[in-house]
Scaffold this active site. Structure first.
Site, mmCIF file in Angstrom:
data_model
loop_
_atom_site.group_PDB
_atom_site.id
_atom_site.type_symbol
_atom_site.label_atom_id
_atom_site.label_comp_id
_atom_site.label_asym_id
_atom_site.label_seq_id
_atom_site.Cartn_x
_atom_site.Cartn_y
_atom_site.Cartn_z
ATOM 1 N N ASP A 272 0.824 -1.215 0.000
ATOM 2 C CA ASP A 272 0.000 0.000 0.000
ATOM 3 C C ASP A 272 0.859 1.268 0.000
ATOM 4 O OD1 ASP A 272 -2.333 1.455 0.000
ATOM 5 O OD2 ASP A 272 -2.594 1.368 2.168
ATOM 6 N N GLY A 273 0.314 2.325 -0.580
ATOM 7 C CA GLY A 273 0.965 3.638 -0.518
ATOM 8 C C GLY A 273 1.570 4.097 -1.837
ATOM 9 N N ASN A 274 1.355 3.319 -2.885
ATOM 10 C CA ASN A 274 1.932 3.702 -4.194
ATOM 11 C C ASN A 274 1.404 5.050 -4.673
ATOM 12 O OD1 ASN A 274 3.076 1.200 -4.120
ATOM 13 N ND2 ASN A 274 1.713 0.271 -5.638
ATOM 14 N N GLY A 275 0.086 5.243 -4.525
ATOM 15 C CA GLY A 275 -0.537 6.473 -5.012
ATOM 16 C C GLY A 275 -0.001 7.691 -4.269
ATOM 17 N N ARG A 276 0.070 7.581 -2.927
ATOM 18 C CA ARG A 276 0.545 8.718 -2.124
ATOM 19 C C ARG A 276 2.018 9.013 -2.397
ATOM 20 N NH1 ARG A 276 -1.083 6.282 3.203
ATOM 21 N NH2 ARG A 276 -1.590 4.554 1.809
ATOM 22 N N ARG B 152 -0.311 8.673 -10.309
ATOM 23 C CA ARG B 152 -0.367 7.513 -9.399
ATOM 24 C C ARG B 152 0.308 6.286 -10.011
ATOM 25 N NH1 ARG B 152 -3.899 7.146 -5.410
ATOM 26 N NH2 ARG B 152 -4.258 4.967 -5.868
ATOM 27 N N ARG C 133 -5.491 -1.496 8.688
ATOM 28 C CA ARG C 133 -6.684 -2.274 8.325
ATOM 29 C C ARG C 133 -6.263 -3.561 7.640
ATOM 30 N NH1 ARG C 133 -8.615 2.852 6.513
ATOM 31 N NH2 ARG C 133 -7.747 2.484 4.455
ATOM 32 N N ASN D 148 -10.526 -3.024 -6.643
ATOM 33 C CA ASN D 148 -9.648 -2.120 -7.409
ATOM 34 C C ASN D 148 -10.148 -1.819 -8.825
ATOM 35 O OD1 ASN D 148 -6.531 -3.258 -5.881
ATOM 36 N ND2 ASN D 148 -7.803 -1.482 -5.387
ATOM 37 N N SER E 159 -7.129 -5.932 -5.859
ATOM 38 C CA SER E 159 -8.264 -6.458 -5.088
ATOM 39 C C SER E 159 -9.530 -6.490 -5.947
ATOM 40 C CB SER E 159 -8.503 -5.591 -3.845
ATOM 41 O OG SER E 159 -9.145 -4.392 -4.217
ATOM 42 N N HIS F 252 2.919 2.821 -8.892
ATOM 43 C CA HIS F 252 2.753 1.377 -9.126
ATOM 44 C C HIS F 252 3.979 0.801 -9.841
ATOM 45 C CE1 HIS F 252 -1.184 1.743 -7.559
ATOM 46 N NE2 HIS F 252 -1.713 2.332 -8.609
#
Ligand code: FPP
Length: 233
Positions: free
Chosen positions: A13-17, A26, A187, A61, A58, A30
């Site tokens: 997680d966190g690729n976009g940010r 974004r 989460r 997604n 997911s 990735h």
């Protein structure tokens, strides 16, 4: 290293940010994320970890913008094409978890080809979750079992944990010992809901594209520390 987990799972997680902070699209996050996956998978293999399972796409997604979905599918295609040439040399087995029937036809064919190569190898295995959702796979397993019962092939009272697990896309894999979530969120996000029942969870603020071997080392040290506590006083 003593007490290594057999099976590590990671929510990438966190690729976009990561990309946003650099004023990049974004999709740039990735691309770097896919490279980090390659590095960390090789590192796991070198450490003697048996299985690494990553969440690449997911069931939710698909709701992302088309160009982002297309980029992730393109990265997977490129990764698979390369893997077909190198996995025997590097002795890396690949397996895919999730409902692959909804993936582009070409990707389905490539996963079938890597699966066939995987069957000829032994040693380290990377599992890539694609169109994967924990609830979705539990529902599909329940449906398959119910259909077998309706057809008279099974009886409801036969169902136990082992039989149910054998209907999941992870059939035959040991449960993950350690689940790592980079990116700051705390989460589970529908990842390995059944398989992660007894896993240690580790959350880190490091964004996935910034995740380095040292971050995995730190996760393993924390895993061992927890284990030592369970082992005695
Ligand atoms: C989550 O970050 C990441 C994804 C949904 C995609 C992960 C895909 C790859 C790393 C590329 C393909 C992988 C392989 C194995 C070749 P996010 O986009 O939700 O980040 P954000 O929370 O910062 O927006």
């Amino acid at each position: 290293m003593a007490h290594l987990p057999r099976h590590i799972a990671i929510i990438m997680d966190g690729n976009g940010r990561w990309a946003k902070r650099r004023a990049l699209p974004r999709t740039a996050g990735h691309k770097v994320g896919a490279e980090v996956f390659r590095t960390i998978a090789t590192y796991c293999k070198d450490l003697g970890i048996e299985y690494l399972t990553v969440y690449a796409f997911s069931t939710e997604n698909w709701k992302r913008p088309k160009d982002e979905v297309d980029t992730i599918m393109g990265l997977l295609k490129r990764y698979l094409l390369e893997a077909i040439d190198t996995m025997a040399r590097d002795n890396i087995r690949l397996r895919f978890l999730g409902d692959l029937s909804a993936l582009p036809e070409e990707l389905q064919q490539l996963t079938a080809r890597t699966n066939a190569i995987t069957e000829t190898l032994d040693g380290f295995q990377a599992n890539i979750c694609l169109n994967y959702g924990g609830r979705d796979e539990i529902l599909r397993a329940a449906r398959a079992f119910a259909a077998d019962c309706a057809a008279g092939k099974r009886r409801p009272e036969e169902l136990d944990e082992e039989l149910f697990a054998s209907e999941l896309s992870s059939a035959g894999l040991p449960d993950p010992d350690l689940i790592i979530r980079p990116g700051g969120e705390k989460r589970v996000s529908n990842f390995l809901l059944w398989q992660g029942a007894y896993a240690e969870f580790l959350f880190t603020d490091t964004l996935w594209p910034d995740f380095r071997k040292e971050d995995l080392d730190a996760a393993l040290v924390e895993y061992q520390r927890r284990h030592r506590r369970y082992g005695g006083i």
